[in-house]
Write a protein that holds these residues in place. Structure first.
Motif, PDB file in Angstrom:
ATOM      1  N   ALA A 125       0.835  -1.208   0.000  1.00 54.85           N
ATOM      2  CA  ALA A 125       0.000   0.000   0.000  1.00 54.85           C
ATOM      3  C   ALA A 125       0.869   1.257   0.000  1.00 54.85           C
ATOM      4  O   ALA A 125       1.955   1.275   0.593  1.00 54.85           O
ATOM      5  N   CYS A 126       0.409   2.291  -0.672  1.00 58.00           N
ATOM      6  CA  CYS A 126       1.201   3.527  -0.811  1.00 58.00           C
ATOM      7  C   CYS A 126       0.382   4.749  -0.408  1.00 58.00           C
ATOM      8  O   CYS A 126      -0.830   4.680  -0.292  1.00 58.00           O
ATOM      9  N   HIS A 127       1.080   5.859  -0.215  1.00 53.34           N
ATOM     10  CA  HIS A 127       0.444   7.166  -0.013  1.00 53.34           C
ATOM     11  C   HIS A 127      -0.660   7.108   1.049  1.00 53.34           C
ATOM     12  O   HIS A 127      -1.818   7.446   0.786  1.00 53.34           O
ATOM     13  N   LEU A 128      -0.245   6.670   2.256  1.00 48.31           N
ATOM     14  CA  LEU A 128      -1.222   6.451   3.322  1.00 48.31           C
ATOM     15  C   LEU A 128      -1.337   7.634   4.290  1.00 48.31           C
ATOM     16  O   LEU A 128      -2.267   7.697   5.090  1.00 48.31           O
ATOM     17  N   ALA A 129      -0.382   8.545   4.209  1.00 44.79           N
ATOM     18  CA  ALA A 129      -0.369   9.653   5.180  1.00 44.79           C
ATOM     19  C   ALA A 129      -1.463  10.676   4.872  1.00 44.79           C
ATOM     20  O   ALA A 129      -1.923  10.779   3.739  1.00 44.79           O
ATOM     21  N   ASP A 130      -1.837  11.441   5.887  1.00 44.73           N
ATOM     22  CA  ASP A 130      -2.768  12.548   5.645  1.00 44.73           C
ATOM     23  C   ASP A 130      -2.101  13.576   4.755  1.00 44.73           C
ATOM     24  O   ASP A 130      -0.873  13.714   4.742  1.00 44.73           O
ATOM     25  N   GLY A 131      -2.903  14.314   4.017  1.00 49.47           N
ATOM     26  CA  GLY A 131      -2.378  15.407   3.208  1.00 49.47           C
ATOM     27  C   GLY A 131      -2.615  16.735   3.904  1.00 49.47           C
ATOM     28  O   GLY A 131      -3.538  16.865   4.723  1.00 49.47           O
ATOM     29  N   THR A 132      -1.780  17.711   3.573  1.00 44.44           N
ATOM     30  CA  THR A 132      -1.911  19.041   4.154  1.00 44.44           C
ATOM     31  C   THR A 132      -2.660  19.930   3.174  1.00 44.44           C
ATOM     32  O   THR A 132      -2.382  19.903   1.971  1.00 44.44           O
ATOM     33  N   VAL A 133      -3.596  20.717   3.695  1.00 47.64           N
ATOM     34  CA  VAL A 133      -4.288  21.664   2.810  1.00 47.64           C
ATOM     35  C   VAL A 133      -3.306  22.794   2.502  1.00 47.64           C
ATOM     36  O   VAL A 133      -2.810  23.468   3.407  1.00 47.64           O
ATOM     37  N   TYR A 134      -3.015  22.961   1.232  1.00 50.07           N
ATOM     38  CA  TYR A 134      -1.920  23.843   0.836  1.00 50.07           C
ATOM     39  C   TYR A 134      -2.108  25.273   1.341  1.00 50.07           C
ATOM     40  O   TYR A 134      -1.159  25.884   1.816  1.00 50.07           O
ATOM     41  N   ASP A 135      -3.326  25.775   1.249  1.00 55.51           N
ATOM     42  CA  ASP A 135      -3.475  27.185   1.654  1.00 55.51           C
ATOM     43  C   ASP A 135      -3.978  27.338   3.098  1.00 55.51           C
ATOM     44  O   ASP A 135      -4.440  28.412   3.482  1.00 55.51           O
ATOM     45  N   ASP A 136      -3.902  26.262   3.875  1.00 58.81           N
ATOM     46  CA  ASP A 136      -4.245  26.342   5.287  1.00 58.81           C
ATOM     47  C   ASP A 136      -3.498  25.211   5.994  1.00 58.81           C
ATOM     48  O   ASP A 136      -4.074  24.181   6.342  1.00 58.81           O
ATOM     49  N   SER A 137      -2.191  25.404   6.191  1.00 57.99           N
ATOM     50  CA  SER A 137      -1.320  24.272   6.538  1.00 57.99           C
ATOM     51  C   SER A 137      -1.608  23.652   7.903  1.00 57.99           C
ATOM     52  O   SER A 137      -1.081  22.598   8.235  1.00 57.99           O
ATOM     53  N   GLU A 138      -2.489  24.306   8.679  1.00 58.53           N
ATOM     54  CA  GLU A 138      -2.907  23.686   9.946  1.00 58.53           C
ATOM     55  C   GLU A 138      -3.803  22.481   9.683  1.00 58.53           C
ATOM     56  O   GLU A 138      -3.929  21.591  10.517  1.00 58.53           O
ATOM     57  N   VAL A 139      -4.459  22.494   8.536  1.00 58.29           N
ATOM     58  CA  VAL A 139      -5.477  21.462   8.270  1.00 58.29           C
ATOM     59  C   VAL A 139      -4.866  20.262   7.558  1.00 58.29           C
ATOM     60  O   VAL A 139      -4.284  20.394   6.478  1.00 58.29           O
ATOM     61  N   LYS A 140      -5.003  19.099   8.199  1.00 59.04           N
ATOM     62  CA  LYS A 140      -4.542  17.832   7.596  1.00 59.04           C
ATOM     63  C   LYS A 140      -5.781  16.980   7.352  1.00 59.04           C
ATOM     64  O   LYS A 140      -6.653  16.896   8.221  1.00 59.04           O
ATOM     65  N   LEU A 141      -5.822  16.346   6.199  1.00 55.84           N
ATOM     66  CA  LEU A 141      -7.009  15.545   5.857  1.00 55.84           C
ATOM     67  C   LEU A 141      -6.615  14.167   5.362  1.00 55.84           C
ATOM     68  O   LEU A 141      -5.554  14.008   4.743  1.00 55.84           O
ATOM     69  N   ASN A 142      -7.503  13.218   5.603  1.00 52.31           N
ATOM     70  CA  ASN A 142      -7.299  11.874   5.057  1.00 52.31           C
ATOM     71  C   ASN A 142      -7.318  11.973   3.528  1.00 52.31           C
ATOM     72  O   ASN A 142      -8.195  12.608   2.949  1.00 52.31           O
TER      73      ASN A 142
END
Ligand code: 9MR
Length: 540
Positions: free
Chosen positions: A127-144
């Motif tokens: 399995a790949c790319h399992l980490a949360d992503g960061t919202v580029y223009d609001d770096s506090e926000v991490k999303l599945n």
């Protein structure tokens, strides 16, 4: 890089349906040809080619030899003088396996799950790319961010292109359900819901994650900041992932594909269908609230695919059409009519020009719905387009609808999109000339082309072997991941490898089977998907 000698006699390296028109295309040589039975070695058909005619895209004179009268199932090749063609079959249902392979490729493009040996064979990986992503223009926000398909030879995931791919597959299923009866199989195969719907759901579940819960708009894409090196396997691509800002084109695509999915999945899963419709409506509301939005541009520190597109009217038009078709709600109809009155391409099916899907959705709905004048206008326009394409096919040595100018980056998408349009025109008019011409586009893709190459990995006598596709480069398997459609000839020679090897070539010869050639030999989900659509029409 493969540099096999080109054969001058080219055929569809898969084959021809029993009762279809069948022909061989010869570059530079005309005369008496024979069709030879592969097992007995005996000639079973003899004919004369037509006269040689200059073909601008191929840069040489070509002629064709018709052997439609041969309707005996079997395995054959063609000979003319001392030249022989690739082997091929004549069969009742010759494209079934190819169709399964083109569809199975989506499973092999999956992100975020193990590809087990049971389903992926030697192309299995973790399995790949399992980490949360960061919202580029609001770096506090991490999303599945997990799930969905990789876009291409890179591991980026892009909302609009993903929506195009799903739309092609769902349309294929709506129009040609008979082609999707056999299991692929994939892990979800249950014998109840067709596997094409299971596979599309894998992408749709990811597309839900691309909808910004705060606003209903859709993030344009989810990628790392830069592409990883070409030999990096997906599970080793560990750089941070970013949700890039919402765009109107992505939001229109999300609304369109979710409204479509809601309709297609309803007989199988009402709860899922409701979720899709909810997502579509929220995205639509975002579009209403944002009537004028600049096109997406990559921020300075992002080097992955941009999929820039300044024109969002076509995506809005598609969304309105699908929402109207699915719900019957006149509000969407009113919006659709207003959008239809505006100027933008209404018969294109590219990731940037999604208008064709809006037109198809409107024309394919139940006849009781829709405005008669608008239906007629759109249908006449579609048939006019089809006739323009038909005229190009008639003039083209290889029988396809591309002019020299059309051999651009991803020209095989142009080939398959145009065949799609011809098939929709056939569906709406019953004119079987369009159907026959669409089949010629498959023949081109599968080897009857100036380079005598099958542009689908793993299929045909001489398929693409070295696609610009990270898992195919990074794994230890000699054969590339199968069922992938390569971009095809690109007269723009937009990469160094093409520039080095292909200067001065004719447009349809601007292709090199080299993993470094990202502008000709990459693969993408949205080059595979129109091929699934087209081939599904010819599968029993
Ligand atoms: O398919 C895209 C093609 O139409 C464009 O001309 C090209 C350059 O902008 O980009 C292609 O898309 C690539 C994307 O940006 C990143 N993933 C791979 C795609 C195929 O080459």
């Amino acid at each position: 890089m493969t540099q096999a000698k080109q054969r001058c006699l080219t055929v569809d390296q898969i084959g021809y349906p029993l009762n279809a028109k069948k022909s061989v295309i010869s570059a530079g040589k005309s005369g008496t040809f024979e069709v030879i039975h592969s097992v007995t070695g005996k000639p079973v058909f003899q004919g004369e080619t037509g006269p040689l005619q200059p073909d601008e895209a191929a840069g040489t004179a070509v002629c064709s030899g018709d052997f439609s009268a041969l309707a005996e199932p079997g395995s054959y090749y063609v000979s003319l003088g001392d030249e022989i063609s690739a082997p091929f079959v004549i069969a009742d249902n010759p494209y079934k396996e190819l169709h399964q392979g083109l569809l199975k490729a989506f499973y092999l493009f999956r992100c975020g799950c193990d590809l087990s040996e049971e389903y992926a064979g030697p192309w299995s990986h973790a399995a790949c790319h399992l980490a949360d992503g960061t919202v580029y223009d609001d770096s506090e926000v991490k999303l599945n961010s997990t799930g969905g398909w990789h876009d291409a030879g890179d591991y980026g995931q892009y909302t609009g292109p993903g929506a195009k791919a799903v739309a092609d597959l769902l349309l294929a299923f709506e129009l040609n359900p008979q082609a999707f009866r056999s299991p692929l199989p994939i892990p979800e195969t249950d014998g109840i819901t067709p596997d094409v719907l299971h596979e599309c759901r894998y992408e749709l579940e990811w597309l839900f994650k691309m909808q910004d819960d705060r606003t209903g708009g859709a993030f344009h894409k989810l990628t790392t900041k830069q592409f990883p090196a070409l030999n990096v396997m997906p599970e080793d691509d560990l750089a941070d992932l970013y949700f890039l800002p919402v765009s109107a084109t992505a939001t229109g695509c999300l609304a369109g594909v979710m409204a479509m999915a809601s309709r297609v999945y309803r007989p199988f899963d009402e709860v899922f269908a409701d979720r899709c419709l909810e997502a579509a409506k929220r995205a639509w509301q975002w579009l209403l609230d944002h009537p004028e939005v600049p096109g997406f541009k990559n921020p300075q520190d992002i080097g992955t695919g941009e999929y820039g597109d300044e024109q969002d009217l076509d995506e809005r038009y598609w969304a309105a059409a699908e929402l109207f078709r699915t719900t019957g709600d006149e509000t969407y109809h009113t919006h659709f009519k207003a959008l239809a009155a505006q100027q933008f391409p209404k018969y294109e099916l590219g990731w940037a020009d999604m208008g064709g899907y809006g037109t198809f959705a409107y024309l394919l709905q139940d006849s009781a719905k829709g405005d008669n004048a608008l239906l007629n206008w759109l249908k006449d326009g579609l048939l006019e387009e089809a006739d323009k394409l038909a005229a190009i096919c008639t003039a083209d040595g290889y029988g396809i609808s591309l002019t020299s100018a059309d051999y651009i980056w991803g020209s095989n998408m142009v080939v398959m999109n145009r065949a799609m349009l011809l098939l929709i025109a056939y569906h709406l008019s019953g004119n079987d000339k369009y159907e026959a011409m669409a089949l010629d586009h498959i023949h081109y893709l599968m080897g009857r082309n100036p380079l005598d190459i099958s542009y689908v990995t793993g299929y045909g006598d001489r398929p693409v072997m070295h696609p610009h596709h990270r898992p195919s480069v990074g794994d230890s398997v000699a054969d590339p991941v199968p069922g992938l459609v390569a971009g095809g000839p690109n007269r723009g020679l937009n990469d160094d490898c093409m520039m080095e090897h292909l200067q001065g070539k004719a447009p349809a010869e601007c292709f090199i089977d080299d993993e470094l050639s990202y502008a000709g030999n990459e693969v993408t989900i949205y080059w595979n998907s129109p091929a699934v659509f087209v081939v599904s029409h010819f599968v029993k």
